[in-house]
Design an enzyme around this catalytic site. Structure first.
Site, short mmCIF file in Angstrom:
data_model
loop_
_atom_site.label_atom_id
_atom_site.label_comp_id
_atom_site.label_asym_id
_atom_site.label_seq_id
_atom_site.Cartn_x
_atom_site.Cartn_y
_atom_site.Cartn_z
CG ASN A 174 -50.78 -64.48 -34.97
OD1 ASN A 174 -50.65 -65.04 -33.89
ND2 ASN A 174 -51.89 -63.80 -35.27
CB CYS A 232 -56.02 -66.70 -28.54
SG CYS A 232 -54.52 -65.86 -28.95
CB CYS A 248 -63.15 -46.41 -73.34
SG CYS A 248 -63.00 -48.11 -73.87
CB CYS A 259 -66.12 -53.93 -69.72
SG CYS A 259 -65.91 -53.23 -71.37
CB CYS A 276 -77.28 -53.42 -68.91
SG CYS A 276 -76.34 -53.04 -67.42
CB CYS A 304 -74.39 -57.50 -62.48
SG CYS A 304 -73.12 -57.48 -63.74
C1 LIG Z 1 -48.92 -61.45 -34.28
C2 LIG Z 1 -50.25 -61.20 -33.66
C3 LIG Z 1 -50.43 -61.46 -32.30
C4 LIG Z 1 -51.67 -61.22 -31.71
N1 LIG Z 1 -51.81 -61.43 -30.37
C5 LIG Z 1 -53.01 -61.17 -29.79
C6 LIG Z 1 -53.16 -61.29 -28.39
O1 LIG Z 1 -52.22 -61.62 -27.65
N2 LIG Z 1 -54.38 -61.01 -27.84
C7 LIG Z 1 -55.44 -60.62 -28.62
O2 LIG Z 1 -56.53 -60.37 -28.08
N3 LIG Z 1 -55.32 -60.48 -29.95
C8 LIG Z 1 -54.13 -60.74 -30.54
N4 LIG Z 1 -54.00 -60.54 -31.89
C9 LIG Z 1 -55.17 -60.11 -32.68
C10 LIG Z 1 -55.21 -58.60 -32.86
O3 LIG Z 1 -55.34 -57.94 -31.62
C11 LIG Z 1 -56.39 -58.17 -33.76
O4 LIG Z 1 -57.59 -58.60 -33.18
C12 LIG Z 1 -56.29 -58.76 -35.17
O5 LIG Z 1 -54.96 -58.75 -35.61
C13 LIG Z 1 -57.17 -58.02 -36.17
O6 LIG Z 1 -56.75 -56.69 -36.37
P1 LIG Z 1 -55.87 -56.26 -37.67
O7 LIG Z 1 -56.58 -56.76 -38.89
O8 LIG Z 1 -55.76 -54.76 -37.56
O9 LIG Z 1 -54.53 -56.93 -37.53
C14 LIG Z 1 -52.75 -60.76 -32.50
C15 LIG Z 1 -52.56 -60.51 -33.86
C16 LIG Z 1 -51.32 -60.71 -34.44
C17 LIG Z 1 -51.14 -60.41 -35.89
S1 SF4 Z 2 -62.88 -52.29 -69.40
FE1 SF4 Z 2 -64.20 -51.69 -71.09
S2 SF4 Z 2 -64.78 -49.60 -70.64
FE2 SF4 Z 2 -63.04 -50.08 -69.36
S3 SF4 Z 2 -61.30 -49.39 -70.53
FE3 SF4 Z 2 -61.54 -51.53 -71.04
S4 SF4 Z 2 -62.86 -51.54 -72.83
FE4 SF4 Z 2 -63.00 -49.51 -71.94
S1 SF4 Z 3 -73.48 -54.06 -65.48
FE1 SF4 Z 3 -73.31 -56.27 -65.70
S2 SF4 Z 3 -74.86 -56.77 -67.24
FE2 SF4 Z 3 -74.54 -54.56 -67.39
S3 SF4 Z 3 -73.00 -54.35 -68.96
FE3 SF4 Z 3 -71.91 -54.42 -67.03
S4 SF4 Z 3 -71.38 -56.58 -66.76
FE4 SF4 Z 3 -72.94 -56.47 -68.35
#
Ligand SMILES: Cc1cc2nc3c(=O)[nH]c(=O)nc-3n(C[C@H](O)[C@H](O)[C@H](O)COP(=O)(O)O)c2cc1C
Ligand code: SF4
Ligand code: SF4
Length: 422
Positions: free
Chosen positions: A73, A135, A343, A349, A379, A382
């Site tokens: 916004n 803000c 699977c 994967c 493996c 990861c």
């Molecule tokens: C349209 C809009 C207007 C906002 N106006 C204010 C404001 O006047 N004062 C303020 O402190 N934060 C304002 N915010 C920020 C929100 O209070 C909040 O910190 C932020 O949206 C993160 O929370 P959320 O992810 O749940 O939206 C605004 C946010 C939006 C989307």
């Molecule tokens: S991502 Fe790999 S394990 Fe998962 S459904 Fe597909 S083939 Fe099977």
């Molecule tokens: S965990 Fe990572 S290294 Fe192991 S099989 Fe899955 S993708 Fe490959």
């Protein structure tokens, strides 16, 4: 049943869910609707000097089938007359005395203006004040909002002015548009703020229209950096919250968690990482006030399952589970396991593991489908295959310690141990 009632800085509310300062809290009609729906409290849309808003002013990032994964916004603080806002605040408090009424403020950058605004706000009977130091657009050019929050010394000075005057609890709302929230948080705590809240929105450009080349949101062919919020910002908000809750400086400073809370699970995560109060904006703007029912019942059922009786029992339970990278155990090892019954043989994967360089999945060509198995010795655990697999719990990660002892990186180096050749 778990007790969801909340006392944040002594401000009581039947549940910890407050609507964040934004359009849902900008007038009596909205706030009464929210209270009727069951919200525990509100932070009234920021009051301050006179502003004028533009059209359009919102934009979003959609991802796959999900609309408004991120919301943006370029709206300013309240553009309604101050006296009307103050009267409506007083009326809302009278109609719902059991709900938290906190008023967000952003005065001009001088002591006199802050004192005046605080005085007028306190006369409404409000329970607390939240300082808008976040803000990221419009107000910054005038030295307010994020310009205050980004400079710890200016933030300290403003909080000192505020604390000279305020007789009700003061929450300072921090900006995420900094490398670390800690310096500003430390400065405002030293200046006497009673509590902290984070995060305000993150400066962003959400996209460009490929037909017209206009940047969103479009104001007559021009745009401006906006504030990003919604589900996409939750990981950033959680990290910033943790950076405060792990720090002994903030041990006795209650924190209100904000940023992408869209489900009761998100709310539980904020509590676990140290927030003792929760604020919501985008989810209420997208789904309406009734979403509070899901928040309350989901959180309460989960707390019952976990044997957690009240909100304070949840706060901070996961804080110690984040450490510095070099303290992680190099001897902890997991490997992937594919449940062949689940699977669907899509091969996602295999492609991910091959091309992301680990080559740890065996492919057996077959008709009508190929079969995939993990080459356990290769493996590295990861998680990538599990993350790309479209079937829930088809790939699980199985613990397979190669040594029972804990070994961290400094110790690894001290012993002169050999690197592996993955
Ligand atoms: C349209 C809009 C207007 C906002 N106006 C204010 C404001 O006047 N004062 C303020 O402190 N934060 C304002 N915010 C920020 C929100 O209070 C909040 O910190 C932020 O949206 C993160 O929370 P959320 O992810 O749940 O939206 C605004 C946010 C939006 C989307
Ligand atoms: S991502 Fe790999 S394990 Fe998962 S459904 Fe597909 S083939 Fe099977
Ligand atoms: S965990 Fe990572 S290294 Fe192991 S099989 Fe899955 S993708 Fe490959």
């Amino acid at each position: 049943m778990a007790n969801l009632s909340s006392s944040f800085l002594g401000i009581k509310s039947p549940n910890p869910f407050w609507l964040a300062s934004a359009p849902p809290t900008d007038k009596k009609l909205n706030v009464l609707g929210a209270f009727e729906a069951g919200w525990g409290g509100v932070v009234w849309k920021t009051l301050g000097s006179q502003v004028k808003n533009v059209s359009s002013r919102y934009s979003a990032v959609n991802y796959g089938n999900k609309r408004i994964m991120g919301f943006n916004n370029i709206e300013l603080i309240s553009d309604r007359p101050l006296d009307v806002n103050l009267r409506e605040i007083r009326e809302c408090i009278r109609e719902f005395p059991d709900r938290a009424m906190v008023v967000s403020l952003m005065a001009d950058n001088d002591r006199e203006s802050w004192h005046n605004l605080i005085d007028q706000t306190e006369q409404t009977g409000a329970h607390g004040i939240e300082l808008n130091f976040g803000c990221p657009h419009g107000m910054t050019e005038r030295g307010m909002g994020a310009s205050v929050g980004q400079d710890p010394e200016i933030a300290r000075m403003v909080v000192e002015w505020v604390m000279e005057k305020a007789t009700i609890p003061v929450i300072t709302k921090l900006t995420p548009n900094v490398h670390s929230v800690v310096p500003a948080a430390r400065a405002v705590v030293e200046a006497g703020t009673n509590g902290l809240s984070l995060i305000n929105t993150i400066q962003s450009i959400t996209g460009v229209d490929l037909e017209t080349f206009d940047v969103r949101p479009n104001v007559g062919g021009q745009s401006a950096y906006g504030g990003y919020c919604g589900p996409a910002v939750k990981p950033i908000a959680l990290k910033m919250l943790h950076s405060l809750s792990k720090n002994p400086v903030f041990k006795n400073i209650p924190i209100s968690g904000i940023g992408g809370i869209s489900t009761w699970q998100d709310a539980a995560e904020f509590l676990l990482l140290g927030a003792s109060n929760l604020q919501v904006c985008t989810a209420a703007m997208k789904h309406g006030f009734r979403i509070i029912d899901d928040f309350n019942s989901g959180l309460s059922n989960w707390m019952d399952e976990k044997g957690l009786k009240k909100i304070d029992d949840v706060v901070g339970l996961s804080v110690k589970k984040v450490t510095d990278w070099e303290k992680l155990d190099l001897n902890f090892h997991i490997v992937a396991n594919i449940d062949q019954d689940k699977c669907i043989h899509c091969g996602l994967c295999y492609i991910a593991c091959e091309d992301a360089s680990h080559q740890s999945i065996q492919i057996e060509k077959g008709m009508p489908y190929n079969t995939y198995t993990i080459k356990e010795p290769e493996c590295v655990g990861c998680n990538l295959c599990k993350l790309v697999c479209p079937v829930d719990n088809c790939i699980t990660m199985v613990e397979q310690r190669v040594a029972p002892e804990y070994l961290n990186w400094p110790e690894f180096q001290r012993r002169g141990m050999k690197l592996n050749d993955h």
